[in-house]
Motif scaffolding. Structure first.
Motif, PDB file in Angstrom:
ATOM      1  N   VAL A 184      13.068  -0.355   3.886  1.00 33.56           N
ATOM      2  CA  VAL A 184      14.499  -0.422   4.204  1.00 33.56           C
ATOM      3  C   VAL A 184      15.010   0.973   4.531  1.00 33.56           C
ATOM      4  O   VAL A 184      14.700   1.930   3.815  1.00 33.56           O
ATOM      5  CB  VAL A 184      15.300  -1.010   3.020  1.00 33.56           C
ATOM      6  N   VAL A 185      15.760   1.079   5.608  1.00 32.17           N
ATOM      7  CA  VAL A 185      16.413   2.341   5.936  1.00 32.17           C
ATOM      8  C   VAL A 185      17.681   2.456   5.091  1.00 32.17           C
ATOM      9  O   VAL A 185      18.416   1.475   4.931  1.00 32.17           O
ATOM     10  CB  VAL A 185      16.774   2.421   7.430  1.00 32.17           C
ATOM     11  N   LYS A 186      17.911   3.612   4.545  1.00 31.59           N
ATOM     12  CA  LYS A 186      19.081   3.829   3.694  1.00 31.59           C
ATOM     13  C   LYS A 186      20.355   3.349   4.386  1.00 31.59           C
ATOM     14  O   LYS A 186      20.540   3.563   5.583  1.00 31.59           O
ATOM     15  CB  LYS A 186      19.215   5.307   3.334  1.00 31.59           C
ATOM     16  N   GLY A 187      21.216   2.721   3.612  1.00 31.26           N
ATOM     17  CA  GLY A 187      22.436   2.159   4.164  1.00 31.26           C
ATOM     18  C   GLY A 187      22.205   0.811   4.817  1.00 31.26           C
ATOM     19  O   GLY A 187      23.087   0.290   5.486  1.00 31.26           O
ATOM     20  N   TRP A 188      21.011   0.248   4.622  1.00 33.00           N
ATOM     21  CA  TRP A 188      20.649  -1.041   5.211  1.00 33.00           C
ATOM     22  C   TRP A 188      20.825  -1.043   6.726  1.00 33.00           C
ATOM     23  O   TRP A 188      21.258  -2.010   7.330  1.00 33.00           O
ATOM     24  CB  TRP A 188      21.454  -2.181   4.579  1.00 33.00           C
ATOM     25  N   ARG A 189      20.434   0.084   7.334  1.00 30.72           N
ATOM     26  CA  ARG A 189      20.517   0.189   8.795  1.00 30.72           C
ATOM     27  C   ARG A 189      19.313  -0.453   9.480  1.00 30.72           C
ATOM     28  O   ARG A 189      19.282  -0.574  10.699  1.00 30.72           O
ATOM     29  CB  ARG A 189      20.644   1.660   9.201  1.00 30.72           C
ATOM     30  N   GLY A 190      18.346  -0.866   8.701  1.00 29.81           N
ATOM     31  CA  GLY A 190      17.167  -1.530   9.254  1.00 29.81           C
ATOM     32  C   GLY A 190      16.245  -1.990   8.147  1.00 29.81           C
ATOM     33  O   GLY A 190      16.162  -1.354   7.089  1.00 29.81           O
ATOM     34  N   VAL A 191      15.559  -3.104   8.367  1.00 27.10           N
ATOM     35  CA  VAL A 191      14.599  -3.650   7.402  1.00 27.10           C
ATOM     36  C   VAL A 191      13.366  -4.125   8.173  1.00 27.10           C
ATOM     37  O   VAL A 191      13.487  -4.733   9.230  1.00 27.10           O
ATOM     38  CB  VAL A 191      15.191  -4.836   6.605  1.00 27.10           C
ATOM     39  N   PHE A 192      12.197  -3.820   7.636  1.00 30.34           N
ATOM     40  CA  PHE A 192      10.952  -4.276   8.247  1.00 30.34           C
ATOM     41  C   PHE A 192       9.988  -4.721   7.150  1.00 30.34           C
ATOM     42  O   PHE A 192       9.795  -4.005   6.165  1.00 30.34           O
ATOM     43  CB  PHE A 192      10.325  -3.167   9.088  1.00 30.34           C
ATOM     44  N   THR A 193       9.419  -5.902   7.310  1.00 33.86           N
ATOM     45  CA  THR A 193       8.471  -6.434   6.331  1.00 33.86           C
ATOM     46  C   THR A 193       7.063  -6.012   6.712  1.00 33.86           C
ATOM     47  O   THR A 193       6.523  -6.447   7.729  1.00 33.86           O
ATOM     48  CB  THR A 193       8.555  -7.968   6.253  1.00 33.86           C
ATOM     49  N   LEU A 194       6.472  -5.164   5.891  1.00 36.38           N
ATOM     50  CA  LEU A 194       5.119  -4.693   6.135  1.00 36.38           C
ATOM     51  C   LEU A 194       4.082  -5.693   5.635  1.00 36.38           C
ATOM     52  O   LEU A 194       2.988  -5.780   6.190  1.00 36.38           O
ATOM     53  CB  LEU A 194       4.903  -3.344   5.442  1.00 36.38           C
ATOM     54  N   MET A 195       4.424  -6.441   4.580  1.00 33.01           N
ATOM     55  CA  MET A 195       3.471  -7.417   4.052  1.00 33.01           C
ATOM     56  C   MET A 195       4.201  -8.586   3.427  1.00 33.01           C
ATOM     57  O   MET A 195       5.219  -8.413   2.758  1.00 33.01           O
ATOM     58  CB  MET A 195       2.549  -6.779   3.001  1.00 33.01           C
ATOM     59  N   ASP A 196       3.667  -9.770   3.670  1.00 33.85           N
ATOM     60  CA  ASP A 196       4.148 -10.991   3.018  1.00 33.85           C
ATOM     61  C   ASP A 196       2.967 -11.968   3.005  1.00 33.85           C
ATOM     62  O   ASP A 196       2.806 -12.775   3.912  1.00 33.85           O
ATOM     63  CB  ASP A 196       5.345 -11.576   3.767  1.00 33.85           C
ATOM     64  N   CYS A 197       2.126 -11.844   1.992  1.00 36.70           N
ATOM     65  CA  CYS A 197       0.896 -12.646   1.980  1.00 36.70           C
ATOM     66  C   CYS A 197       0.658 -13.257   0.601  1.00 36.70           C
ATOM     67  O   CYS A 197       1.203 -12.794  -0.406  1.00 36.70           O
ATOM     68  CB  CYS A 197      -0.301 -11.808   2.418  1.00 36.70           C
ATOM     69  N   GLU A 198      -0.172 -14.279   0.571  1.00 35.33           N
ATOM     70  CA  GLU A 198      -0.502 -14.991  -0.660  1.00 35.33           C
ATOM     71  C   GLU A 198      -2.016 -15.093  -0.805  1.00 35.33           C
ATOM     72  O   GLU A 198      -2.723 -15.280   0.175  1.00 35.33           O
ATOM     73  CB  GLU A 198       0.091 -16.412  -0.645  1.00 35.33           C
ATOM     74  N   ARG A 199      -2.494 -14.978  -2.041  1.00 32.39           N
ATOM     75  CA  ARG A 199      -3.902 -15.260  -2.319  1.00 32.39           C
ATOM     76  C   ARG A 199      -4.115 -15.328  -3.824  1.00 32.39           C
ATOM     77  O   ARG A 199      -3.278 -14.906  -4.622  1.00 32.39           O
ATOM     78  CB  ARG A 199      -4.826 -14.247  -1.673  1.00 32.39           C
ATOM     79  N   LYS A 200      -5.270 -15.855  -4.213  1.00 33.98           N
ATOM     80  CA  LYS A 200      -5.594 -16.006  -5.630  1.00 33.98           C
ATOM     81  C   LYS A 200      -6.070 -14.678  -6.205  1.00 33.98           C
ATOM     82  O   LYS A 200      -6.862 -13.965  -5.585  1.00 33.98           O
ATOM     83  CB  LYS A 200      -6.682 -17.060  -5.811  1.00 33.98           C
ATOM     84  N   VAL A 201      -5.574 -14.345  -7.382  1.00 32.14           N
ATOM     85  CA  VAL A 201      -5.993 -13.120  -8.069  1.00 32.14           C
ATOM     86  C   VAL A 201      -6.412 -13.465  -9.497  1.00 32.14           C
ATOM     87  O   VAL A 201      -6.019 -14.497 -10.054  1.00 32.14           O
ATOM     88  CB  VAL A 201      -4.870 -12.056  -8.095  1.00 32.14           C
ATOM     89  N   ARG A 202      -7.186 -12.579 -10.075  1.00 33.36           N
ATOM     90  CA  ARG A 202      -7.629 -12.733 -11.456  1.00 33.36           C
ATOM     91  C   ARG A 202      -7.043 -11.597 -12.280  1.00 33.36           C
ATOM     92  O   ARG A 202      -7.267 -10.420 -11.970  1.00 33.36           O
ATOM     93  CB  ARG A 202      -9.155 -12.717 -11.538  1.00 33.36           C
TER      94      ARG A 202
END
Length: 257
Positions: free
Chosen positions: A164-182
């Motif tokens: 997120v750019v300060k002041g909410w001047r921009g947002v970008f999602t670098l990761m949004d993933c799912e998987r099984k973990v132990r």
């Protein structure tokens, strides 16, 4: 007397005007830069100095891959395109307009089964630990995290990483993933997701970089909690984290309009 002077002038003019055959003969000994300059002398010189007969061997020598392509443009034009491309390739990239001080990282790990938050944080990037120094890889500790998992438990989690750019001047999602973990004390789990190319063709052209997240865990009396999360942008060409400037330069394509 006047007629003799005019005749003499015409003969002198003809004697100083080179035929196109002579020009071509001389042109074969000129380098590309001199040829380009000579073509500006006159229309006849432009015609002589721009012939494919002259420029084809030059293009073949300097840009052999271009010389084999089917093209409707002249070899002179083809050389100009190849040289322009080569010069752009050698140019030093401009400084990114973003800085680490402009950005916040928001990272969350949630359970897919019941949507419970396993760990979450939101920090300014310049307050994070750069690991190792000089590259776009950062880590954040979760010492105050009280949400715990049973030792040895396996489940599907969702990892989200937003910048997120300060002041909410921009947002970008670098990761949004799912998987099984132990969940194992002292264990680590890795997550990676290919990032889009910074262009209008982002859906069809690979970017050669991935978002990389490592989740480190620690135990405590049969329970496990997330202790540290490391995140960075990794080049798949040499499997190294990109430099800070390269990371910022990539992000500004999506954060700066």
């Amino acid at each position: 007397m006047k007629t003799k002077i005019q005749t003499s002038t015409k003969m002198e003019t003809r004697s100083t005007t080179l035929s196109w055959e002579v020009l071509i003969l001389v042109a074969h000994h000129l380098d590309p830069k001199t040829l380009a300059i000579a073509s500006c002398v006159s229309k006849s010189w432009l015609h002589s100095m721009s012939s494919d007969q002259l420029w084809k061997p030059i293009v073949t020598a300097h840009f052999p891959s271009l010389s084999t392509l089917p093209s409707a443009v002249s070899y002179c034009r083809l050389f100009a395109l190849g040289r322009s491309s080569a010069m752009r390739r050698r140019q030093t990239p401009s400084k990114p307009t973003l800085s680490l001080g402009d950005l916040f990282f928001g990272v969350s790990i949630t359970s897919k089964s019941d949507s419970r938050v396993v760990a979450t944080t939101s920090r300014p990037v310049d307050a994070l630990v750069m690991d190792p120094p000089g590259v776009f890889s950062f880590s954040v500790g979760f010492e105050d995290c009280v949400l715990r998992k049973t030792e040895g438990l396996e489940e599907v989690v969702r990892v989200t990483w937003n910048v997120v750019v300060k002041g909410w001047r921009g947002v970008f999602t670098l990761m949004d993933c799912e998987r099984k973990v132990r969940f194992v004390g002292g264990g680590e789990e890795w997550f990676s997701e290919e990032l889009p190319a910074p262009s209008c063709c982002s859906k069809v052209v690979a970017s050669s970089v991935v978002a990389d997240v490592k989740v480190g865990m620690c135990d405590g009396g049969g329970k496990v909690r997330v202790e540290k999360v490391s995140m960075g942008i990794l080049s798949v060409v040499d499997w190294r984290y990109v430099g800070v400037e390269d990371g910022l330069r990539y992000l500004q394509h999506f954060l700066v309009t």
